[in-house]
Motif scaffolding. Structure first.
Motif, PDB file in Angstrom:
ATOM      1  N   LEU A  38       0.824  -1.208   0.000  1.00 16.95           N
ATOM      2  CA  LEU A  38       0.000   0.000   0.000  1.00 16.95           C
ATOM      3  C   LEU A  38       0.860   1.261   0.000  1.00 16.95           C
ATOM      4  O   LEU A  38       1.783   1.389   0.817  1.00 16.95           O
ATOM      5  N   GLU A  47      -1.815   0.111 -13.357  1.00 17.94           N
ATOM      6  CA  GLU A  47      -2.777   0.517 -12.327  1.00 17.94           C
ATOM      7  C   GLU A  47      -2.164   1.674 -11.535  1.00 17.94           C
ATOM      8  O   GLU A  47      -1.049   1.554 -11.030  1.00 17.94           O
ATOM      9  N   SER A  53       0.304   4.211   1.148  1.00 18.58           N
ATOM     10  CA  SER A  53       0.342   4.944   2.420  1.00 18.58           C
ATOM     11  C   SER A  53       1.383   4.346   3.357  1.00 18.58           C
ATOM     12  O   SER A  53       1.952   5.044   4.192  1.00 18.58           O
ATOM     13  N   GLU A  82      -2.787   7.912   1.157  1.00 12.75           N
ATOM     14  CA  GLU A  82      -3.549   8.910   1.937  1.00 12.75           C
ATOM     15  C   GLU A  82      -3.092  10.339   1.657  1.00 12.75           C
ATOM     16  O   GLU A  82      -3.884  11.270   1.684  1.00 12.75           O
ATOM     17  N   PHE A  97      -4.629  -4.357  -5.337  1.00 12.72           N
ATOM     18  CA  PHE A  97      -5.298  -3.492  -6.322  1.00 12.72           C
ATOM     19  C   PHE A  97      -6.410  -4.275  -7.036  1.00 12.72           C
ATOM     20  O   PHE A  97      -7.098  -5.049  -6.382  1.00 12.72           O
ATOM     21  N   VAL A 139      -2.427   4.103  -8.306  1.00 12.58           N
ATOM     22  CA  VAL A 139      -3.052   4.123  -6.984  1.00 12.58           C
ATOM     23  C   VAL A 139      -2.402   5.210  -6.132  1.00 12.58           C
ATOM     24  O   VAL A 139      -1.174   5.271  -6.040  1.00 12.58           O
ATOM     25  N   HIS A 177      -7.131   3.919 -13.038  1.00 12.18           N
ATOM     26  CA  HIS A 177      -7.061   4.517 -11.708  1.00 12.18           C
ATOM     27  C   HIS A 177      -7.788   3.628 -10.717  1.00 12.18           C
ATOM     28  O   HIS A 177      -8.995   3.414 -10.839  1.00 12.18           O
ATOM     29  N   VAL A 178      -7.055   3.101  -9.734  1.00 17.24           N
ATOM     30  CA  VAL A 178      -7.667   2.294  -8.675  1.00 17.24           C
ATOM     31  C   VAL A 178      -8.054   3.267  -7.569  1.00 17.24           C
ATOM     32  O   VAL A 178      -7.202   3.835  -6.903  1.00 17.24           O
ATOM     33  N   ARG A 179      -9.352   3.476  -7.419  1.00 19.20           N
ATOM     34  CA  ARG A 179      -9.813   4.588  -6.576  1.00 19.20           C
ATOM     35  C   ARG A 179      -9.630   4.337  -5.086  1.00 19.20           C
ATOM     36  O   ARG A 179      -9.516   5.268  -4.311  1.00 19.20           O
ATOM     37  N   LYS A 180      -9.612   3.040  -4.670  1.00 15.80           N
ATOM     38  CA  LYS A 180      -9.424   2.747  -3.241  1.00 15.80           C
ATOM     39  C   LYS A 180      -8.097   2.033  -3.072  1.00 15.80           C
ATOM     40  O   LYS A 180      -7.751   1.151  -3.863  1.00 15.80           O
ATOM     41  N   GLU A 181      -7.401   2.398  -1.992  1.00 18.44           N
ATOM     42  CA  GLU A 181      -6.094   1.807  -1.733  1.00 18.44           C
ATOM     43  C   GLU A 181      -6.299   0.439  -1.063  1.00 18.44           C
ATOM     44  O   GLU A 181      -6.407   0.349   0.157  1.00 18.44           O
ATOM     45  N   VAL A 182      -6.365  -0.612  -1.870  1.00 18.77           N
ATOM     46  CA  VAL A 182      -6.605  -1.958  -1.315  1.00 18.77           C
ATOM     47  C   VAL A 182      -5.452  -2.881  -1.707  1.00 18.77           C
ATOM     48  O   VAL A 182      -4.892  -2.740  -2.792  1.00 18.77           O
TER      49      VAL A 182
END
Ligand SMILES: NC(=O)C1=CN([C@@H]2O[C@H](COP(=O)(O)OP(=O)(O)OC[C@H]3O[C@@H](n4cnc5c(N)ncnc54)[C@H](O)[C@@H]3O)[C@@H](O)[C@H]2O)C=CC1
Ligand SMILES: C[N+](C)(C)CC(=O)CC(=O)[O-]
Length: 321
Positions: free
Chosen positions: A123, A153, A125, A158, A189, A155, A181-186
Motif C-alpha cells: 500500500l 494501475e 500509504s 492517503e 489493487f 493508486v 485509476h484504482v480509486r481505493k487503496e486496497v
C-alpha cells in the motif's frame, strides 16, 4: 504544486524484470533514461535485457531519436533521480526496503517530479510513510512485459494529491500505456486480486492431483484466455445470458457460486450486488444488442486465433502446441 507531465528524463530504480521493462519502454518512446540498481553486474544485465526487447519495440514502432544509447547507468540513488522528470521504482517487494528507498529517492528528487512505484500489492500509504513531498507519490503497477503490455494501475496513498494521480496518468499515457485509476487503496489493487484468485485455485488443482500445470494452462490458453484479450468477464457473461443478458445469467449460474468448487469464500449474492453487476454490464453493453456484441466477439476471436496461429507457425510451433 504543478507536477511535471512533459518528460524528457526518466529515472528507473531497480533494473530487474520490471525495471528493465520500464527502461525499454521509456527508451522506445525517445526518452533519456537514468538507471540505478545495487546488484553486481546489474548494468550489463540491464543492457542485455534491453537488447533482447529492442526487436519487438522496433516492430511496434520507435519514437524519433529513440535509442538504447540514451540509457545512462549511475552509481547512486541520488544521481539517478536528481534531474529526473519522472521516477519509477522497481525494487524488490519488501516493505522495509521500499520505505527506506523512497525516503532517499524523495529527498533527492525535484518536488514536482512524480514518483511511481511498480509494487504489485503493497500500500502506498505504508511505503511512502517517510517520503518527502508525499503528495507526488503514487503506485504505477505495470504488467510483464512492461514494454508491450499497456495496463498500468495507478493508486494514490492517503497523502497523494489528486493532481499527482492525474499527472501520473498523463505521463503513463504518453508512454503508450492504458492507465487504470484504482480509486481505493486496497492490497493487490484490481488486477492482482483477480490473478491471485485464479492462481490460488490453480495451485489447489495441482495439489489435489486434479490436473497438471500444463493442463491447467491449456484450460486458460484455449478458452477464456483467448476471449480475455478483447472482452472481460462481465461483458462475456452478459452474452452468456443470451438475449436476457446478465440478469438471466445471474439467476442461472449465480447459485453455483455457493457450491464447494472453490477454496475462496464466495460473496453473498445480495439483491444490491446483483443490481450493481446488472447495471454495470448494461453500461458496458451500451446501445449494442447481444447479437451485435456476439458478432464483435466472434470477429475478435477469429482475428486473435489467426494472429496466434500465424505467429506460432513463424516460430515453428503447431497451433495445438
Ligand atoms: N515480476 C513481475 O511479474 C512483476 C513485479 N512487479 C513489481 O515490481 C517490483 C520489482 O519486481 P521484479 O522486477 O519482478 O524483481 P526482480 O527481482 O527481477 O528485480 C528487482 C531488482 O531490484 C534490485 N534491488 C535490490 N535491492 C534494491 C534496492 N535496495 N533498491 C533498488 N533496487 C534494488 C535487484 O538487484 C534487482 O535487479 C516489485 O515491487 C514487484 O512487486 C510488478 C508487476 C509484475
Ligand atoms: C506475480 N505478480 C503478482 C508480481 C504479477 C503482477 O503483479 C502482474 C503481472 O504481470 O501479472
Amino acid at each position: 504544486m504543478a507536477f511535471i507531465t512533459h518528460i524528457r528524463t526518466f529515472a528507473a530504480l531497480g533494473s530487474g524484470v520490471i525495471g528493465s521493462g520500464w527502461v525499454a519502454r521509456a527508451l522506445a518512446h525517445g526518452l533519456d533514461v537514468v538507471a540505478w540498481d545495487p546488484a553486481p553486474g546489474a548494468e550489463a544485465a540491464l543492457r542485455a535485457r534491453i537488447a533482447n526487447a529492442w526487436p519487438a519495440l522496433q516492430k511496434q514502432g520507435l519514437a524519433p531519436g529513440a535509442s538504447p544509447e540514451r540509457l545512462r547507468f549511475v552509481e547512486t540513488v541520488e544521481e539517478c533521480v536528481r534531474d529526473a522528470d519522472f521516477i519509477q521504482e522497481s525494487a524488490p517487494e519488501r516493505l522495509d526496503l521500499k520505505l527506506d528507498l523512497h525516503a532517499r529517492i524523495s529527498a533527492a528528487a525535484r518536488p514536482e517530479a512524480i514518483i511511481g512505484s511498480s509494487t504489485s500489492g503493497l500500500l502506498p500509504s505504508d511505503f511512502y510513510a517517510d517520503a518527502v513531498h508525499p503528495e507526488r507519490c503514487v503506485v504505477g503497477h505495470p504488467f510483464n512485459p512492461v514494454y508491450l503490455l499497456p495496463l498500468v494501475e495507478v493508486v494514490g496513498g492517503e497523502k497523494t494529491a489528486p493532481e499527482a494521480v492525474q499527472a501520473a496518468i498523463e505521463v503513463y499515457t504518453a508512454l503508450g500505456m492504458r492507465p487504470l485509476h484504482v480509486r481505493k487503496e486496497v492490497p493487490g489493487f484490481i488486477a492482482d486480486r483477480l490473478l491471485e484468485a485464479l492462481w490460488r485455485e490453480a495451485l489447489h488443482l495441482v495439489n489435489d492431483g486434479v490436473a497438471s500445470t500444463g493442463e491447467i494452462d491449456d484450460a486458460i490458453r484455449f478458452g477464456a484466455g483467448l476471449r480475455w484479450s478483447f472482452m472481460g468477464t462481465f461483458l462475456t457473461y452478459t452474452l452468456a445470458g443470451g438475449n436476457a443478458g446478465m440478469r438471466h445469467f445471474m439467476a442461472q449460474f449465480g447459485p453455483a457460486l455457493q457450491l464447494p468448487w472453490t477454496y475462496l469464500p464466495a460473496p453473498e449474492l445480495t439483491e444490491a450486488l446483483i443490481d450493481s453487476v446488472v447495471e454495470g454490464t448494461r453500461e458496458q453493453q451500451g446501445s449494442r444488442s447481444i447479437a451485435e456484441l456476439e458478432r464483435y466477439r466472434d470477429d475478435c476471436l477469429l482475428a486473435v486465433l489467426d494472429a496466434v496461429k500465424a505467429t506460432k507457425e513463424k516460430h515453428g510451433f503447431a497451433f495445438a502446441d
